[in-house]
Design a protein around this motif. Structure first.
Motif, PDB file in Angstrom:
ATOM      1  N   ASP A  88       0.811  -1.683   0.153  1.00 51.62           N
ATOM      2  CA  ASP A  88      -0.215   0.108   0.003  1.00 51.62           C
ATOM      3  C   ASP A  88       0.187   0.981   0.154  1.00 51.62           C
ATOM      4  O   ASP A  88       0.671   2.250   0.056  1.00 51.62           O
TER       5      ASP A  88
ATOM      6  N   THR B 257       2.057   3.074  -2.058  1.00 48.12           N
ATOM      7  CA  THR B 257       1.563   3.274  -3.986  1.00 48.12           C
ATOM      8  C   THR B 257       2.566   3.892  -4.208  1.00 48.12           C
ATOM      9  O   THR B 257       3.029   4.162  -5.454  1.00 48.12           O
TER      10      THR B 257
ATOM     11  N   ARG C 137      -0.312  -3.582  -6.684  1.00 49.40           N
ATOM     12  CA  ARG C 137      -0.919  -2.132  -6.055  1.00 49.40           C
ATOM     13  C   ARG C 137       0.017  -1.303  -6.309  1.00 49.40           C
ATOM     14  O   ARG C 137      -0.280   0.032  -6.377  1.00 49.40           O
ATOM     15  N   MET C 138       1.535  -1.857  -5.696  1.00 56.20           N
ATOM     16  CA  MET C 138       2.292  -0.651  -6.550  1.00 56.20           C
ATOM     17  C   MET C 138       2.698  -0.278  -7.504  1.00 56.20           C
ATOM     18  O   MET C 138       4.141  -0.833  -8.138  1.00 56.20           O
TER      19      MET C 138
END
Length: 1086
Positions: free
Chosen positions: A142, A144, A165-166
């Motif tokens: 998370d 990001t 999600r990165m």
């Protein structure tokens, strides 16, 4: 920023912590960077938040395991380095640093990351390599905005799907983990540009890899691939691919789909045939195929029009692959470590080639075809078997770097001086005659000046060899020296024996001459040897054959063995021969019998040395086998030690096989000696410019006719340039002339004609052409005749009888010679005050003494301390300052350097003098005695000692070791290590510079064992006969654990250190910082 300033800043913050209500000083508010690395602290001060404007904090290499919450109050902090510490959990205070951009927690003990890390919205680069992660920290998914993530050197085996999600991630390091299959989740990182998976156990790549359309660089070095992963062919945008160090033997045709590939590493694989499919990579620019088994290259290689760099080192080529000549756009070609013996003329077609590596091949003649490569800028042909360099090499007009080291070249073409682009020429390790080796070692400019002088003046074949007679007193050295010089029997009376060195010359022929040094045999004069002996000369170990008894214990070692060891330690490559004198006093059969016995003793001596080296090397090899692979630094230390032992043994030159026997009375055997000397000189002849030869003659004439004791620069300039051609003088500037003068002086000094210190700004303008002047000064200062010195001082200084004993005690007990006493000792030689100063400066330069000025307001209050003359024992008051047991709350670091057989004369004294550059400038307390130094510096106490270890004899020779020990006591390890490392560096520099062939062994003594809290009592550091272990004895319960001193030679880039180190004697683990210096990296694997 200096270490002291870093420490001062940390101390200031600690003081502010004690006064939380105090105003923050302006100086603290001005700090924008804070360097507190290697501070060896357990925590940062709570007052860290006083540094309101700091942007970068570097706190690596300490013992931090937590952080104060106050660190979160630094609004401008963008860079934080906490690597090489002891964090086991992520410091939660960091999560509030929302503006932090770069965070390094490499080399700690982290195994998880908290969810709160998502609050760090500004974080762009996160380094957590060398930690203890076994699973990927899910909280990172998370973060990001993260662009670069380093998780290499952990124990990861999979990556969660949430990694996708990165979306901002561009660079990902996962090398040296535990992956056996490719983590499929990575394929969702479509924006990733660089991925490193080196050093894992991957054997295949999934098809989904093609989703990573942004990938530009992919490292897969050192995995388990046996076939090329076909899925990679779908990465059409990939620019750089590293598949080195796998087990590939072929490449599929589909590789041609990788049209974007520019750099391809396939080195260290199993190719025996060049993969033909590679020829379809027409856009490829760099191809690495080193360390395979290729022996030919196909013609289709010419399709690779874009290839600029091609590496084929370490393959199986015996003939040059002719197909390479079609790579007309090639710029860099590596073909080192093959078996090439020639280069075809077609190489001229590769017109763009600028860098060509051909070292470690089998050339015996220079490949003349290379001379057509007119754009070549770098050419390496070292370590082949070349013996000749053709004039045609000058056609390489753009050549900048030429490496010809370690060949059999004797002559370089003079025309090389016209190669204007050439800036770096390496010809080390060749038997050069033209130019002489010493000139070549001075560099390319000196070589060009030599060739220019050779062209402008007549070339002369000349040989002047230095002959050195060494041996015990009354060995007959002076008689044979004078007999050779005068050509007739010359016997020396006992009262006329040499004190330091007597010098003379012998002109054997028009172009052959000898400088002869006859050295005094007393111990105090052995320190004069390195001043006068040239490494290109000859050494005769001289002994009285009539008095030599092969059966008498210790006779060989005293008269021959010790002298051989000393010379080989100082000049390992010099030729040594034995010379027995007084032949007329020995009946013929007895002479032959004695020589035969000596020959056997020589063989035994060489065998003992060989056994010692073998035993040492075997010990190292056994240690390497015993140490776990994870303890890389310790293994590396033993490997370095084994390599050093091999080098030492390999550089010793054998003793000349024939033992010369002579009589200076009857001249028997003298002609054989003369014939050998002339033969040796003829094989050592060098080609010299005429102006150099004339300059040498002019200086030699000055030795005999001139009144000067030394020559100043103006006189030297006149002597050297008076025979130079007018045309040569007119075309050179004053600066160029001075460089030529320095070349000539350097050559003459190397040959032994003069003594000149070219690296000393204060002495380089002075030439010691009359070495007997130096001899007289050394005689005066280093003489062992106390009565003679006292009488001379009493007469010259007009001192009272009451004061005379004090001055005598200063000199012969404390080794202190005042400036006034120095002038008086030199008075009989009619030296001017300037010449006395020059002689004193020379002794300081040679580190025979150090200068002390007790009162700076009184220039005359200067004295010179000569450790060699010290006879005082250790002062009793030192038992309080340095008790035999280590006091409580104090740690002792100890380095012990062992010397088998004998510690070289003058070695310890030079080391003692060199310490003054640290101790003198700091105005620290220093106390000296004949075998030791005590000093207090930088918050530590240091004791240097020299002693003979009588307790455990060498199992080979049964001779005790000599030991030099550096012991440092204190409470701050970082300061203690700095002091110890500096002493270690000084010792190693002295060995490298003055005793390069010296056999030695070094160990760090376990501080736990020498501490008074340990059940093992420490070795005495005050007694000469202290019982401590030697390098050749296995550890026993009553001796300290020893660690290899080579640990100190490791660097942060080459080694890592363990967390704990086992103390063999106690069976417990001790803190690593007691054995490893703080500059070494830490690795969790250990």
């Amino acid at each position: 920023m200096a270490y002291r300033e870093h420490k001062e800043r940390l101390d200031l913050l600690r003081r502010l912590q004690l006064s939380p209500q105090s105003k923050t000083p302006d100086t603290v508010l001005e700090w924008t960077e804070l360097h507190i690395g290697k501070a060896y602290i357990d925590n940062l001060p709570e007052s860290i938040d006083r540094c309101r404007n700091v942007k970068k904090i570097y706190a690596a290499f300490s013992r931090l395991s937590s952080l104060p919450q106050s660190i979160s109050n630094l609004p401008h902090l963008t860079v934080l380095d906490l690597s090489h510490n002891t964090f086991t959990t992520f410091p939660i205070a960091l999560c509030d640093l929302t503006n932090l951009e770069v965070l390094s927690l490499d080399n700690n003990k982290l195994s998880d990351i908290p969810v709160d890390i998502t609050k760090m919205k500004g974080l762009r680069k996160f380094y957590i390599s060398f930690n203890a992660f076994t699973t990927f920290p899910i909280a990172l998914c998370d973060v990001t905005n993260l662009e670069e993530l380093s998780l290499d050197n952990n124990k990861l085996s999979d990556i969660p799907v949430d990694i996708t999600r990165m979306e901002g991630l561009r660079i990902f390091y996962l090398n040296e983990n535990a992956f056996t299959t490719f983590p499929i989740a990575l394929c969702g990182l479509t924006n990733l540009e660089k991925l490193n998976l080196n050093n894992n156990q991957l054997s295949d790549i999934p098809v989904d890899i093609t989703r990573m359309e942004g990938l530009r660089m992919f490292w897969l070095y050192s995995n388990a691939f046996t076939t090329f992963p076909i899925a990679l062919c779908g990465l059409t945008n990939l620019e750089k691919l590293n598949l080195g160090n796998n087990q590939l033997s072929d490449i599929p045709v589909d590789i041609t789909r990788m049209e974007g590939l520019r750099i391809f590493y396939l080195n260290d694989n199993a190719f025996t045939i060049f993969p033909i499919a590679l020829c379809g990579l027409t856009n490829l620019e760099s191809l690495y195929l080193g360390n395979n088994k290729l022996s030919d290259i196909p013609v289709d290689i010419t399709r690779m029009k874009g290839l600029r760099l091609f590496c084929l080192n370490h393959n199986a080529f015996t003939t040059f692959p002719i197909a390479l000549c079609g790579l007309t756009n090639l710029e860099v070609l590596y073909l080192s470590y093959n078996q090439l013996s020639d280069i075809p003329v077609d190489i001229a077609r590769v017109k763009g080639l600028t860098i060509f590596w051909l070292d470690k091949n089998a050339f015996t003649t220079f490949p003349i075809a290379l001379c057509a490569l007119t754009n070549l800028e770098v050419l390496h042909l070292g370590n082949t078997q070349l013996s000749y360099i053709p004039v045609e090499i000058t056609r390489l007009t753009k050549l900048k770097i030429l490496s010809l080291d370690n060949n059999n070249i004797t002559h370089l073409p003079p025309q090389m001086r016209s190669m204007e682009s050439l800036t770096d020429l390496d010809v080390k390790g060749n038997p050069l005659v033209q130019p002489p080796k010493h000139i070549a070692n001075r560099g390319l400019d000196a070589i060009k000046r030599y060739f220019e002088a050779l062209t402008d003046t007549k070339a002369i074949q000349s040989s002047r060899i230095q002959v050195n007679f060494l041996g015990e007193t009354e060995a007959g050295k002076t008689s044979i020296s004078r007999t050779l010089q005068l050509g007739q029997s010359t016997l020396t009376k006992k009262a006329d024996r040499t004190r330091v060195v007597e010098q003379g010359t012998w002109e054997a022929d028009e172009d052959i001459a000898f400088n002869i040094n006859d050295f005094g045999g007393h111990d105090v004069y052995k320190i004069g040897h390195p001043i006068f002996i040239s490494t290109r000369g000859l050494v005769f170990i001289t002994f009285n054959l009539s008095k030599y008894d092969p059966e008498k214990e210790g006779h060989y070692q005293l008269h021959i063995g010790d002298w051989i060891d000393m010379v080989q330690a100082q000049m390992p490559g010099i030729q040594i021969a034995l010379l027995g004198t007084h032949l007329d006093e020995v009946k013929n059969p007895h002479a032959e019998t004695k020589c035969s016995a000596i020959t056997r003793q020589l063989e035994d001596h060489a065998s003992e040395k060989k056994k010692w080296y073998q035993a040492q090397k075997e010990t190292c090899e056994n240690k390497i086998k015993e140490i776990p692979e994870a303890q890389a630094s310790l293994r590396q230390a033993y490997q370095s030690k084994a390599a050093h032992l091999q080098t030492l043994f390999g550089q010793m030159k054998p003793i000349y096989e024939h033992i010369f026997t002579v009589s200076s009375k009857t001249l028997k055997g003298v002609q054989d000696l003369r014939d050998y000397l002339v033969s040796f000189a003829r094989t050592s002849a060098e080609v010299l410019p005429g102006m150099w030869v004339e300059a040498a003659k002019n200086i030699c004439t000055k030795k005999i006719e001139g009144p000067e004791n030394t020559l100043g620069w103006e006189v030297i300039e006149d002597l050297i340039l008076q025979n130079a051609p007018t045309s040569w003088k007119e075309k050179h500037t004053q600066e160029e002339k001075e460089k030529t003068i320095c070349d000539i002086l350097s050559f003459l000094a190397h040959r032994g004609d003069i003594i000149w210190f070219d690296k000393s700004p204060s002495l380089m303008k002075v030439v010691f052409h009359k070495q007997e002047v130096i001899v007289n000064v050394l005689k005066a200062v280093l003489t062992h005749d106390q009565g003679e010195v006292s009488q001379k001082l009493q007469k010259s200084m007009k001192i009272t009888r009451r004061k005379a004993p004090k001055i005598k005690e200063d000199i012969f007990s404390r080794g202190i010679v005042s400036k006034q006493a120095m002038s008086c000792l030199c008075e009989p030689f009619k030296l001017s005050s300037t010449e006395v100063d020059v002689m004193t400066e020379m002794m300081l330069k040679l580190e025979l003494c150090y200068q002390v000025q007790e009162d700076e307001s009184l220039p005359s209050n200067i004295s010179f301390h000569f450790p060699w003359l010290l006879t005082e024992e250790r002062q009793p008051e030192l038992d309080t300052k340095w008790p035999s047991k280590v006091p409580p709350d104090t740690t002792q670091l100890t380095l012990q350097v062992f010397f088998p057989y004998k510690c070289p004369d003058g070695f310890y004294e030079k080391f003692s003098v060199r310490q003054h550059k640290h101790l003198g400038l700091m105005k620290t307390m220093r106390m000296d005695w004949k075998d030791g130094v005590y000093a207090e510096l930088e918050g530590c106490k240091m004791q240097l000692t020299r002693w003979q270890n009588q307790s455990n004899l060498d199992p080979v020779s049964q001779v005790p070791d000599w030991v030099i020990s550096i012991a440092v006591r204190g409470s701050h390890l970082s300061d203690m290590w700095r002091v110890l490392m500096r002493g270690h560096r000084d010792l190693m520099d002295i060995i490298k510079g003055d005793w390069p062939g010296l056999s030695y062994d070094k160990y760090l003594v376990c501080p736990h064992c020498v501490s008074e809290d340990s059940e093992h009592q420490p070795p005495s550091t005050t007694a000469q006969n202290a019982e401590i272990p030697t390098k050749r004895k296995r550890y026993c319960q009553k001796t300290p654990t020893l660690f290899p001193g080579e640990i100190l030679d490791q660097t942060i880039r080459t080694a890592s250190k363990p967390r704990q180190v086992p103390c063999v004697n106690t069976g417990v683990s001790i803190p690593v910082d007691l054995v490893y210096p703080p500059h070494l990296a830490m690795s969790w694997q250990e």
